[in-house]
Scaffold this active site. Structure first.
Site, PDB file in Angstrom:
ATOM      1  N   CYS A  11       0.852  -0.911  -0.106  1.00 49.32           N
ATOM      2  CA  CYS A  11       0.036  -0.009  -0.021  1.00 49.32           C
ATOM      3  C   CYS A  11       0.847   1.130  -0.029  1.00 49.32           C
ATOM      4  CB  CYS A  11      -0.809   0.058   1.252  1.00 49.32           C
ATOM      5  SG  CYS A  11      -1.787  -1.539   1.508  1.00 49.32           S
ATOM      6  N   LYS A  31      -0.880  -6.480 -19.485  1.00 43.53           N
ATOM      7  CA  LYS A  31      -0.503  -6.968 -18.096  1.00 43.53           C
ATOM      8  C   LYS A  31      -1.711  -8.031 -17.678  1.00 43.53           C
ATOM      9  CE  LYS A  31       1.507  -7.587 -14.348  1.00 43.53           C
ATOM     10  NZ  LYS A  31       2.971  -8.120 -14.556  1.00 43.53           N
ATOM     11  N   GLU A  64       9.786 -12.473 -24.394  1.00 45.35           N
ATOM     12  CA  GLU A  64       8.595 -11.485 -24.491  1.00 45.35           C
ATOM     13  C   GLU A  64       9.277 -10.152 -24.147  1.00 45.35           C
ATOM     14  OE1 GLU A  64       5.614 -11.510 -21.393  1.00 45.35           O
ATOM     15  OE2 GLU A  64       7.144 -12.254 -19.855  1.00 45.35           O
ATOM     16  N   ARG A 111       1.143   2.256  -5.939  1.00 52.27           N
ATOM     17  CA  ARG A 111       1.402   1.073  -5.248  1.00 52.27           C
ATOM     18  C   ARG A 111      -0.050   0.318  -4.670  1.00 52.27           C
ATOM     19  NH1 ARG A 111       6.360   2.101  -2.098  1.00 52.27           N
ATOM     20  NH2 ARG A 111       5.518   0.851  -0.348  1.00 52.27           N
ATOM     21  N   ASN A 143       1.389   0.272   5.856  1.00 57.28           N
ATOM     22  CA  ASN A 143       1.644  -0.468   4.834  1.00 57.28           C
ATOM     23  C   ASN A 143       2.431  -1.747   5.516  1.00 57.28           C
ATOM     24  OD1 ASN A 143       2.605  -1.360   2.406  1.00 57.28           O
ATOM     25  ND2 ASN A 143       4.334  -0.256   2.401  1.00 57.28           N
ATOM     26  N   GLY A 144       1.805  -2.860   5.027  1.00 54.10           N
ATOM     27  CA  GLY A 144       2.687  -4.196   5.673  1.00 54.10           C
ATOM     28  C   GLY A 144       1.749  -5.500   5.902  1.00 54.10           C
ATOM     29  N   TRP A 173      -3.890  -1.516  -1.213  1.00 59.53           N
ATOM     30  CA  TRP A 173      -3.751  -2.858  -2.032  1.00 59.53           C
ATOM     31  C   TRP A 173      -4.053  -3.922  -1.025  1.00 59.53           C
ATOM     32  CZ3 TRP A 173      -3.044  -4.390  -7.034  1.00 59.53           C
ATOM     33  CH2 TRP A 173      -2.677  -5.438  -7.250  1.00 59.53           C
ATOM     34  N   LYS A 231      10.693 -15.285 -20.200  1.00 61.54           N
ATOM     35  CA  LYS A 231      11.125 -13.682 -19.978  1.00 61.54           C
ATOM     36  C   LYS A 231      11.915 -12.955 -21.190  1.00 61.54           C
ATOM     37  CE  LYS A 231       8.829 -12.745 -17.363  1.00 61.54           C
ATOM     38  NZ  LYS A 231       8.080 -13.474 -16.871  1.00 61.54           N
ATOM     39  N   GLU A 254      10.509 -20.490 -17.908  1.00 61.68           N
ATOM     40  CA  GLU A 254      10.190 -19.257 -17.649  1.00 61.68           C
ATOM     41  C   GLU A 254      11.391 -18.316 -18.035  1.00 61.68           C
ATOM     42  OE1 GLU A 254       7.979 -17.550 -16.492  1.00 61.68           O
ATOM     43  OE2 GLU A 254       8.749 -15.821 -15.583  1.00 61.68           O
ATOM     44  N   HIS A 302      16.034 -35.378 -28.946  1.00 67.21           N
ATOM     45  CA  HIS A 302      14.852 -36.343 -29.808  1.00 67.21           C
ATOM     46  C   HIS A 302      14.222 -35.271 -30.769  1.00 67.21           C
ATOM     47  CE1 HIS A 302      14.567 -39.759 -27.092  1.00 67.21           C
ATOM     48  NE2 HIS A 302      14.413 -38.992 -26.049  1.00 67.21           N
TER      49      HIS A 302
HETATM   50  O1  M6R Z   1      -2.378 -12.674 -14.420  1.00 69.53           O
HETATM   51  P1  M6R Z   1      -1.931 -14.159 -14.701  1.00 69.53           P
HETATM   52  O2  M6R Z   1      -0.935 -14.748 -14.037  1.00 69.53           O
HETATM   53  O3  M6R Z   1      -3.320 -14.867 -15.139  1.00 69.53           O
HETATM   54  O4  M6R Z   1      -1.289 -13.768 -16.101  1.00 69.53           O
HETATM   55  C1  M6R Z   1      -0.856 -14.887 -16.946  1.00 69.53           C
HETATM   56  C2  M6R Z   1       0.034 -14.356 -18.203  1.00 69.53           C
HETATM   57  O5  M6R Z   1      -0.931 -13.645 -18.923  1.00 69.53           O
HETATM   58  C3  M6R Z   1       1.187 -13.744 -17.680  1.00 69.53           C
HETATM   59  O6  M6R Z   1       1.893 -14.290 -16.867  1.00 69.53           O
HETATM   60  C4  M6R Z   1       2.119 -13.545 -18.848  1.00 69.53           C
HETATM   61  O7  M6R Z   1       2.486 -14.610 -19.491  1.00 69.53           O
HETATM   62  C5  M6R Z   1       3.165 -12.448 -18.713  1.00 69.53           C
HETATM   63  N1  M6R Z   1       3.490 -11.468 -19.941  1.00 69.53           N
HETATM   64  C6  M6R Z   1       4.482 -13.174 -18.254  1.00 69.53           C
HETATM   65  O8  M6R Z   1       5.454 -12.250 -18.117  1.00 69.53           O
END
Ligand code: M6R
Length: 606
Positions: free
Chosen positions: A2, A601, A486, A28, A101-102, A75, A483, A479, A502
């Site tokens: 928060c 997002k 993307e 925040r 906040n915490g 938050w 990262k 992952e 394979h």
């Molecule tokens: O909000 P969510 O965790 O459901 O989102 C899932 C994906 O859309 C999200 O992880 C996306 O792949 C990001 N761009 C990963 O960095």
């Protein structure tokens, strides 16, 4: 996460300043907000659910009188977003106002003690106990700063608080443990805030409070006391030359880097999740005939890590499934005995929600893990856990991934204990390793940032990259790929290292970059075999392995040694350098690390 702020001036009103500062902190958290001032020896409080401007247009913050006040943008962690749960929180007699906040670990015990002493609670928040605790100490003759000091000594968990009291309307008392707090100094005016963004418009001279500092703030001066010793201390002020944009990102150039750096803190917060929620989810997981871990993107990668944790620690088989494939793949066979454990940072991903709708219609039990209280996932799940990672602004998930993994590890440990599947020694060892995590992550960020930034100069020119890992490190490879791909827009491939022979190995030619994730676990000797296969075909080997692993270091063209950790927690440690690599590659390529093209997002379309 928060945001709190406060202001005290010698003359005039502070509402306008508080409102401006609050808006600077809105990033925040933004599910509810409130301001409290003292005027004519009375508290004035305006708060509600919604964004700051929506609340302002309903309640008008700017007509609040008073030369001191505190404010909060929330938050939610404890208690749904609602007017009653919005801060500030008050004591029984409405003379004390507190913003916080915490996350408090022992608020339930404290609340029970206070209720037994006839305190009336209005909200479901952990924060409200602070107002009532202070009230208790004021009743026995302490002054405000003494009452706050005694109260915070009883708190376990993280806090940054600001308190005002009608009985002493000449000061704001603030205190912190783990959550940040900064004091802004100006002539006849002092400001306090969760971060510099809230006060940089008014002053550039600041004091950053340290952990377990308490401070008494008046328009003229700032006094600082150590919470544990009660001794007065001197903290030097400093002059900041930050712009407002830099201040919003706590001095980091981008949210992504800021969020990578926040991970020691967010992991610590995840480790504080209340046991009753862990128990509840554990109960559901233990009861299911079959358990699917359903998610998209990074959250799906977290599910894969979770499936190794549940299997190895709790001997529970779970199936990680990409949300958009769930109905086609398993829809027809699920039923009343099925448990769907959905992971979604936002709690709003359409692919996940569609799978859940379908599963509900087939009478399956839905449980969830999310970062957003009040999201659709929290409304449809029978039980859910909140990660407490605070808002993530960067489109690429970083801190929310490692906090998801931390919660999954806590759940796997609970489940192992409940099912009696591992020895006490193993459980204790795992628990100890979990406790080490925040510090380990902090070290890994420190030790890897420089070599990774250096490597990114070369990596930004690759036309394609391979990521390989075995066992749980396969999930780390996935992952890492997500990262890097993307954010840098470079096509990447991730495979279980054992599967590479394979088919994918045919891609390899002289100099092709292959990253191996090779912690010192059961898979290591086979990974060495895979490294040899790749080397034999001319691949350039980049390896992340144990800091003491000389053999792998010698076999690699580039090597980053990382601290030893329990194999099931290695993804939390090993993903960090890849987050940094992805970040620095975008910088090398002149791209925007916070907003990669074509992405959102929260993906709310199918
Ligand atoms: O909000 P969510 O965790 O459901 O989102 C899932 C994906 O859309 C999200 O992880 C996306 O792949 C990001 N761009 C990963 O960095």
């Amino acid at each position: 996460m928060c945001g709190i702020t406060g202001c005290i001036v010698r003359e005039g009103d502070v509402a306008n300043i508080l409102y401006n500062s609050l808006k600077r902190l809105e990033y925040r958290g933004y599910d509810s907000a409130g301001i409290s001032t003292i005027y004519d020896n009375k508290l004035i409080v305006k708060k509600d659910v919604g964004k700051i401007d929506e609340i302002h247009s309903k309640l008008n913050f700017l007509d609040m009188r008073g030369n001191l006040g505190i404010a909060h943008t929330r938050w939610a962690t404890h208690g749904a977003p609602s007017k009653v749960n919005a801060h500030p929180h008050l004591d029984c007699e409405e003379k004390i106002a507190v913003v916080h906040n915490g996350v408090l670990e022992n608020f339930l015990e404290l609340r029970q003690e206070l209720e037994a002493r006839k305190h009336i609670f209005r909200s479901k928040t952990d924060t409200e106990v602070i107002a009532h605790l202070i009230e208790e100490y004021l009743k026995i003759g302490k002054n405000l700063s003494e009452a706050v000091l005694e109260s915070v000594r009883k708190l376990r968990g993280s806090f940054a608080i600001a308190v005002i009291y009608t009985g002493e309307p000449d000061k704001i008392v603030v205190a912190r443990n783990e959550s940040p707090l900064v004091i802004g100094l100006a002539k006849d005016m002092k400001l306090i805030a969760s971060d510099v963004a809230a006060l940089i418009e008014y002053t550039k001279e600041v004091i950053f409070l340290q952990n377990r500092d308490l401070s008494i703030v008046t328009p003229e001066k700032v006094e600082i006391i150590q919470i544990d010793t009660g001794i007065k201390i001197d903290r030097k002020s400093m002059e900041l030359n930050w712009t407002l944009d830099m201040a919003t990102k706590s001095g980091f150039p981008h949210f992504l880097l800021k969020e990578i750096y926040e991970q020691p803190h967010t992991i610590r917060e995840a480790l504080r999740i209340q046991e009753k929620y862990l128990d509840l989810l554990t109960e559901f997981l233990d009861r299911g005939r079959e358990i699917f871990l359903v998610a998209s993107g990074t959250s799906h990668n977290a599910c894969i890590v979770g499936s190794y944790m549940f299997s190895k620690l709790a001997r529970l088989t779970t199936y990680p499934v990409i949300a958009s494939e769930f109905i086609e793949n398993y829809g027809s066979s699920i039923g009343i005995d099925t448990v769907i454990f959905a992971l979604s940072q936002s709690g709003e991903t359409a692919d996940v929600l569609t799978a859940l709708d379908y599963a509900r219609y087939r009478a399956a039990t839905i449980i969830g893990l999310t970062n957003v209280l009040g999201s659709t996932l929290t409304r449809i799940a029978r039980a859910y856990i909140l990660q407490n990672a605070g808002p993530e602004i960067g489109v690429a998930a970083t801190k929310t991934f490692t906090s998801q993994l931390t919660v999954l590890a806590l759940l796997a440990l609970r489940l192992a204990r409940k099912r009696g599947k591992i020895s006490q020694n193993e459980m204790d060892e795992f628990q100890d390793e979990l406790r080490r995590l925040p510090n380990l992550v902090e070290n890994v960020i420190k030790l890897s940032e420089k070599p990774i930034a250096e490597l990114s100069k070369e990596a930004a020119r690759f036309s394609s990259i391979f990521f390989l890992g075995r066992g749980i490190s396969y999930a780390t490879a996935l992952e890492a790929r997500l990262k890097v791909m993307e954010l840098s827009y470079i096509p990447c491939i991730a495979y279980p290292a054992g599967e590479s022979k394979h088919g994918p190995i045919s891609v390899i030619e002289e100099g092709y970059p292959v990253f191996f994730i090779a912690p010192n676990d059961n898979t290591r000797k086979h990974v060495i075999g895979n490294v040899m296969e790749m080397k034999a075909r001319g691949a350039k080997i980049y390896c992340l392995g144990d800091e003491g692993d000389r053999e792998l270091r010698e076999l690699s063209d580039w090597y980053l040694g990382l601290p030893s950790v329990h194999e099931l927690l290695s993804p939390i440690i090993y993903v960090i350098p890849f987050q940094l690599l992805a970040y620095y590659m975008t910088i090398e390529k002149g791209l925007d690390p916070d907003k990669p093209r074509n992405l959102a997002k929260s993906v709310t379309v199918l």
